[in-house]
Motif scaffolding. Structure first.
Motif, PDB file in Angstrom:
ATOM      1  N   ARG A 244      -3.880   4.447  -5.093  1.00  0.00           N
ATOM      2  CA  ARG A 244      -4.946   5.646  -5.409  1.00  0.00           C
ATOM      3  C   ARG A 244      -6.321   5.296  -4.665  1.00  0.00           C
ATOM      4  N   ARG A 245      -6.941   6.121  -4.348  1.00  0.00           N
ATOM      5  CA  ARG A 245      -8.340   6.014  -3.958  1.00  0.00           C
ATOM      6  C   ARG A 245      -9.678   6.180  -4.867  1.00  0.00           C
TER       7      ARG A 245
ATOM      8  N   ASP B  13       0.892  -1.135  -0.100  1.00  0.00           N
ATOM      9  CA  ASP B  13      -0.099  -0.242  -0.129  1.00  0.00           C
ATOM     10  C   ASP B  13       0.825   1.330  -0.070  1.00  0.00           C
TER      11      ASP B  13
ATOM     12  N   GLY C  74     -12.186   8.533   0.651  1.00  0.00           N
ATOM     13  CA  GLY C  74     -12.254   7.479  -0.442  1.00  0.00           C
ATOM     14  C   GLY C  74     -11.430   6.360   0.124  1.00  0.00           C
ATOM     15  N   LEU C  75     -11.688   5.286  -0.857  1.00  0.00           N
ATOM     16  CA  LEU C  75     -11.413   4.088  -0.601  1.00  0.00           C
ATOM     17  C   LEU C  75     -10.077   3.551  -1.573  1.00  0.00           C
ATOM     18  N   HIS C  76      -9.195   3.180  -0.706  1.00  0.00           N
ATOM     19  CA  HIS C  76      -7.933   2.723  -1.507  1.00  0.00           C
ATOM     20  C   HIS C  76      -7.890   1.278  -2.277  1.00  0.00           C
TER      21      HIS C  76
ATOM     22  N   ALA D  96     -11.238  -2.763  -2.712  1.00  0.00           N
ATOM     23  CA  ALA D  96     -10.584  -1.542  -2.165  1.00  0.00           C
ATOM     24  C   ALA D  96     -10.975  -1.167  -0.504  1.00  0.00           C
TER      25      ALA D  96
ATOM     26  N   CYS E 207      -2.787  10.772   0.625  1.00  0.00           N
ATOM     27  CA  CYS E 207      -3.917  10.435   1.939  1.00  0.00           C
ATOM     28  C   CYS E 207      -3.105  10.799   3.259  1.00  0.00           C
TER      29      CYS E 207
ATOM     30  N   GLU F 260     -11.725   1.981   2.821  1.00  0.00           N
ATOM     31  CA  GLU F 260     -11.417   3.238   3.425  1.00  0.00           C
ATOM     32  C   GLU F 260     -10.242   3.032   4.445  1.00  0.00           C
ATOM     33  N   CYS F 261      -9.780   3.922   4.753  1.00  0.00           N
ATOM     34  CA  CYS F 261      -8.743   4.080   6.071  1.00  0.00           C
ATOM     35  C   CYS F 261      -9.169   4.837   7.125  1.00  0.00           C
TER      36      CYS F 261
ATOM     37  N   CYS G 274      -6.689  -1.369   7.078  1.00  0.00           N
ATOM     38  CA  CYS G 274      -7.185  -0.190   6.402  1.00  0.00           C
ATOM     39  C   CYS G 274      -8.112   0.212   7.760  1.00  0.00           C
TER      40      CYS G 274
END
Length: 441
Positions: A326-327, A19, A262-264, A254, A319, A256-257, A131
């Motif tokens: 990317r997210r 990641d 947004g979702l990685h 994907a 982020c 979220e963190c 995450c």
């Protein structure tokens, strides 16, 4: 592979090292894997080879990541048409797991995994749960459905590999869910957001304390930021959105963190593109369009440029969590969830946002589409709180009008609003069905 600089970062797990790869290093890895998977698909899957040949292409056409845009798309109908095994790239003796859709809208789709594919899926789910702030020692109640659906087993093996204690309770039996949550000291719950709403409601009625629950890992259906705020306020937890689909691997594509911005996308295994859903042209990062995914490492059933029908954007801004992958923006809309009324494109998530902006209502609603004398009509049935329902007729009329104005402000069209009693709309133990289309077209 870099690990040291990120160890100790929020939500870090050793499996999360990819990641944080420098973008150039990630790009080299993606290109190497892309070339290999395109060749595998070309050599072993007749449908994909015929599609490429029809476009005058072979694997040598892919020399850089941007060349992916030359390749033809894969769509859900291809999986149905190839039912059951037509898209497999591995012999059956190497297939160790099959999953399938319910087939309620036609032929089911079947997806396959080699032992190596399952290891990739498990590591992707470890990264997903890390995450979301889960770690070894958490007690995870997994209320995603087990069986042919990928949600249950995907979350199960990922949570076990993370070092968490897993309770494989699956969906349904709400009273038992609440008892287990309280008595077993559950700290994290996996389910659809609509089912958690149902659990919250029942917990309030039964005066059940949710105990140590601190995180919800929610997926398998679109939900809005307004719904997240409601869940976090009412449940006293942090609510994370995760994303995946069986055609690609299941959950674990994907997540979220802690930043919830947004979702990685775990793009060392799942390469994302955004396209114009009408023309198919690849759009730049930041533009909204349809998400297309290519599996970079799936051996049993490679997916080349799979059109998800989910509408989102790809974000490249740094982020706060430090991840370099990317997210995608939260999936609030699907191109096939959209309905058209009086020439206006309407998504259920738009109506949900408008409803939850008004006080006095519950997050339970249903959209009913009818056609009267050739004209489409929209009725939105909304549950009100017990306090509001016991109010005066004039107060209820004021609430109804406020909701109608809020929806009109978002959609630009007037719809009928019908207020209903608390708990009068059907509850979901899986994916919520928000739209009843009764039009005879």
């Amino acid at each position: 592979m870099r690990t040291d600089p990120v160890e100790g970062a929020p939500g870090f797990h050793p499996a999360s090292a990819p990641d944080y790869l420098p973008r150039a290093q990630l790009g080299d890895l993606q290109l190497r894997r892309l070339k290999a998977i395109v060749k595998r698909a070309y050599d072993r899957v007749p449908l994909l080879r015929e599609r490429m040949t029809a476009h005058g292409l072979d694997p040598s056409a892919v020399q850089q990541l941007a060349d992916l845009g030359k390749l033809p798309f894969t769509v859900k109908a291809d999986l149905r048409d190839a039912y059951p095994f037509g898209l497999f790239a591995s012999p059956m003796e190497e297939i160790v797991r099959l999953h399938a859709s319910s087939g309620t809208t036609g032929k089911p789709i079947v997806v396959a995994y080699t032992a190596g594919d399952l290891e990739v899926w498990k590591s992707a789910m470890v990264r997903t749960l890390a995450c979301c702030g889960l770690h070894a020692g958490d007690v995870v109640q997994n209320a995603f459905g087990y069986g042919l659906f990928t949600g249950g087993l995907g979350a199960h093996y990922g949570a076990e590999a993370l070092g968490a204690t897993v309770i494989p309770i699956s969906g349904g039996n709400t009273e038992r869910q609440l008892m287990v949550m309280k008595d077993f000291g559950v700290t994290a719950l996996c389910c659809t957001p609509s089912y958690f709403l149902h659990l919250l409601e029942r917990a309030r009625e039964e005066k059940v304390d949710l105990g140590k629950l601190r995180a919800g890992v929610f997926g398998a259906e679109p939900w809005s930021d307004a719904m997240r705020r409601h869940i976090e306020a009412e449940g006293g937890i942090k609510a994370y959105d995760i994303y995946g689909l069986s055609e690609i691997t299941g959950p674990g594509v994907a997540s979220e963190c802690a930043a919830q911005d947004g979702l990685h996308v775990f793009e060392d295994h799942f390469y994302p593109e955004i396209i114009d859903p009408e023309t198919g042209a690849v759009l730049p990062d930041g533009a909204e369009g349809e998400l297309v995914l290519t599996t970079l490492s799936k051996q049993a059933m490679p997916m080349i440029r799979y059109r998800t029908r989910d509408l989102t954007t790809l974000e490249t801004a740094p982020c706060p969590c430090g991840r370099t992958i990317r997210r995608i923006r939260r999936i609030g809309r699907r191109s096939d969830d959209m309905f058209i009324v009086r020439g206006v494109n309407v998504f259920p998530s738009q109506i949900e946002t408008a409803i939850l902006a008004v006080e006095g209502v519950l997050p339970h609603y249903q959209i009913v589409l009818t056609r009267e004398r050739g004209l489409d009509e929209v009725e939105v049935r909304i549950e009100v709180t017990p306090e509001a329902f016991g109010d005066t007729v004039s107060a209820l009329e004021g609430l109804r009008e406020a909701l109608a104005r809020s929806i009109e402000h978002v959609l630009g069209i007037r719809v009928k609003v019908h207020l209903v009693e608390p708990r009068s709309l059907a509850r979901s133990e899986g994916k919520a069905k928000r739209v009843l289309d009764q039009r005879q077209i």
